[in-house]
Design an enzyme around this catalytic site. Sequence first.
Site, PDB file in Angstrom:
ATOM      1  N   GLU A 111       0.838  -1.213   0.000  1.00 35.39           N
ATOM      2  CA  GLU A 111       0.000   0.000   0.000  1.00 35.39           C
ATOM      3  C   GLU A 111       0.869   1.258   0.000  1.00 35.39           C
ATOM      4  O   GLU A 111       0.879   2.030   0.978  1.00 35.39           O
ATOM      5  CB  GLU A 111      -0.972  -0.024   1.180  1.00 35.39           C
ATOM      6  CG  GLU A 111      -1.944  -1.193   1.081  1.00 35.39           C
ATOM      7  CD  GLU A 111      -3.089  -1.153   2.090  1.00 35.39           C
ATOM      8  OE1 GLU A 111      -2.909  -0.589   3.179  1.00 35.39           O
ATOM      9  OE2 GLU A 111      -4.170  -1.687   1.774  1.00 35.39           O
TER      10      GLU A 111
ATOM     11  N   GLU B 229      -5.211  -8.490  -1.444  1.00 37.78           N
ATOM     12  CA  GLU B 229      -5.952  -8.302  -0.190  1.00 37.78           C
ATOM     13  C   GLU B 229      -7.406  -8.023  -0.518  1.00 37.78           C
ATOM     14  O   GLU B 229      -7.705  -7.145  -1.337  1.00 37.78           O
ATOM     15  CB  GLU B 229      -5.424  -7.108   0.621  1.00 37.78           C
ATOM     16  CG  GLU B 229      -4.162  -7.377   1.365  1.00 37.78           C
ATOM     17  CD  GLU B 229      -3.758  -6.224   2.286  1.00 37.78           C
ATOM     18  OE1 GLU B 229      -4.657  -5.562   2.859  1.00 37.78           O
ATOM     19  OE2 GLU B 229      -2.552  -5.993   2.414  1.00 37.78           O
TER      20      GLU B 229
HETATM   21  C1  BGP Z   1      -4.496  -3.094   4.619  1.00 39.72           C
HETATM   22  C2  BGP Z   1      -3.173  -3.542   5.125  1.00 39.72           C
HETATM   23  C3  BGP Z   1      -3.186  -4.780   5.904  1.00 39.72           C
HETATM   24  C4  BGP Z   1      -4.480  -5.068   6.624  1.00 39.72           C
HETATM   25  C5  BGP Z   1      -5.738  -4.630   5.938  1.00 39.72           C
HETATM   26  C6  BGP Z   1      -6.967  -4.617   6.781  1.00 39.72           C
HETATM   27  O1  BGP Z   1      -4.519  -1.724   4.590  1.00 39.72           O
HETATM   28  O2  BGP Z   1      -2.259  -3.751   4.060  1.00 39.72           O
HETATM   29  O3  BGP Z   1      -2.023  -4.832   6.668  1.00 39.72           O
HETATM   30  O4  BGP Z   1      -4.446  -5.109   7.940  1.00 39.72           O
HETATM   31  O5  BGP Z   1      -5.609  -3.375   5.360  1.00 39.72           O
HETATM   32  O6  BGP Z   1      -6.938  -3.511   7.630  1.00 39.72           O
HETATM   33  P1  BGP Z   1      -7.284  -3.589   9.153  1.00 39.72           P
HETATM   34  O7  BGP Z   1      -6.331  -4.546   9.728  1.00 39.72           O
HETATM   35  O8  BGP Z   1      -7.084  -2.231   9.652  1.00 39.72           O
HETATM   36  O9  BGP Z   1      -8.674  -4.048   9.229  1.00 39.72           O
END
Ligand code: BGP
Length: 484
Positions: free
Chosen positions: A190, A382
């Site tokens: 990201e 993701e």
């Molecule tokens: C993205 C990141 C991850 C992950 C995901 C979900 O932004 O790359 O590391 O955690 O989001 O976010 P969260 O954990 O805040 O729900």
Amino acid sequence: MSVSRFPEGFLWGGATAANQVEGAYNKDGKGLSIFDMVTFVPKEKRGNMAMEVRSEEELNARLNGEMGDNFPKRRGVDFYHRYKEDIALFAEMGFKTYRLSISWPRIFPNGDELEPNEAGLEFYDRVFDELAKYNIEPLVTISHYEMPLHLVQKYNGWEDRRLIEFFVRYAETLFSRYKDKVKYWLTFNEINISSISPYIGSGMLVDHLENREQAIYQALHHQFVASARAVKACHATIPDAKIGCMLARMEVYPETCHPDDVLAALEEDQKNLFYTDVQVRGKYPSYMKKYFKDNHIELKMEPGDEEIIANYPVDFLSFSYYMSMVASGSSDKKKEKGNFFSGVKNPYLEASDWGWQIDPKGMRITMKKMYDRYQVPLFVVENGLGAYDEVEPDGSINDDYRIDYLRAHIDEMGKAIEEGVEVMGYTSWGCIDLISASTSEMSKRYGFIYVDQDDYGNGTLERKKKKSFDWYKKVIATNGADLS
Ligand code: BGP
């Protein structure tokens, strides 16, 4: 059974990051990382995210334990000691790939030393060997919010150009060590996160900055150069490898068909696609040059920077997708909190318990748009639903809401593929429950595998299969033909 829309060899799997699963934050020579400094803050006190550290004083207070001692990312879910059990469960689901990150301070505890930490390298050797037993291809993120803390303290992170050398040394160390074990790489997770969190994205303490925006774009420039140099090094060391960039993709819709709203949406979209414009097309887009000029941002570039960015674009574009956004041409619209970003509420969509607006069709829209624009393979690295899960008295976890979310998104991805979009694979986020990036909660769960631990670190860490485990297993076994 219907015929699969997914190509043969499609890389189904799941994704995690070192800082969210490993734990063992000070074992075997590992240095502290930026996320080791982020404490858990209960929901009522924090709004929707809590991960920024803003000043040296604040950092020192955290180091001295003055801000509590609940640092969930230091404990993760103990993947460091349980990776064999976890990988066996991934294999049982039929994973073709597992996306994981390498913790930079496990390899270079301070970040600026010349020699790597052998014990850290050995840990990932063991993990890759375990994956190889099951023919699971590792997909490795080189930097996923795990910068060595020392680089913050001594250099204020990516604000300092010397970080390029440190990162390239780290990346080259990984390529030569794992050249026979890892064929799929991502440079920065990201990469657009710095605009929201300069600390997590670039290791910068903002209170220290004279001009926040200038520093953010300068830090990003350094990351673009570092990423292009890593692409070059990767191809030189591992000729059959593929290396990509990674964007938190925010598809933006206009609130209405009013041209002001349409223009606002287009401009928001450009702000998001700026990063991939640089990393895939190999140059700064003209709209950004105008933005820099209008906002008195002057990037310091050295001779050769533009050439390296132009000559070493990424092989593929990977992205996270959780939701879509709405933009309005009028400035007084109420903002909706989202995955680090914000926009106007979309009345046609439901939101998760964390206010993330669920939009499967948006994933197809965004895939079509990005493929039209870049014409390089995409990789969904993701996607998933963060939710509270209940363990029933009989021990079962019936996460039908998660199955519904994933089914709808995978179906839309299948349609995008039918429409000609080239997609390498799909790794759902948090295939095993882990610590949330934005809130450090354990109770925000994404996994097919439940982990018995609460927000305060209580629990047995026992792993349990959720209902979605068998569902995803079937999806993979049928190469996405059976989503029922
Ligand atoms: C993205 C990141 C991850 C992950 C995901 C979900 O932004 O790359 O590391 O955690 O989001 O976010 P969260 O954990 O805040 O729900």
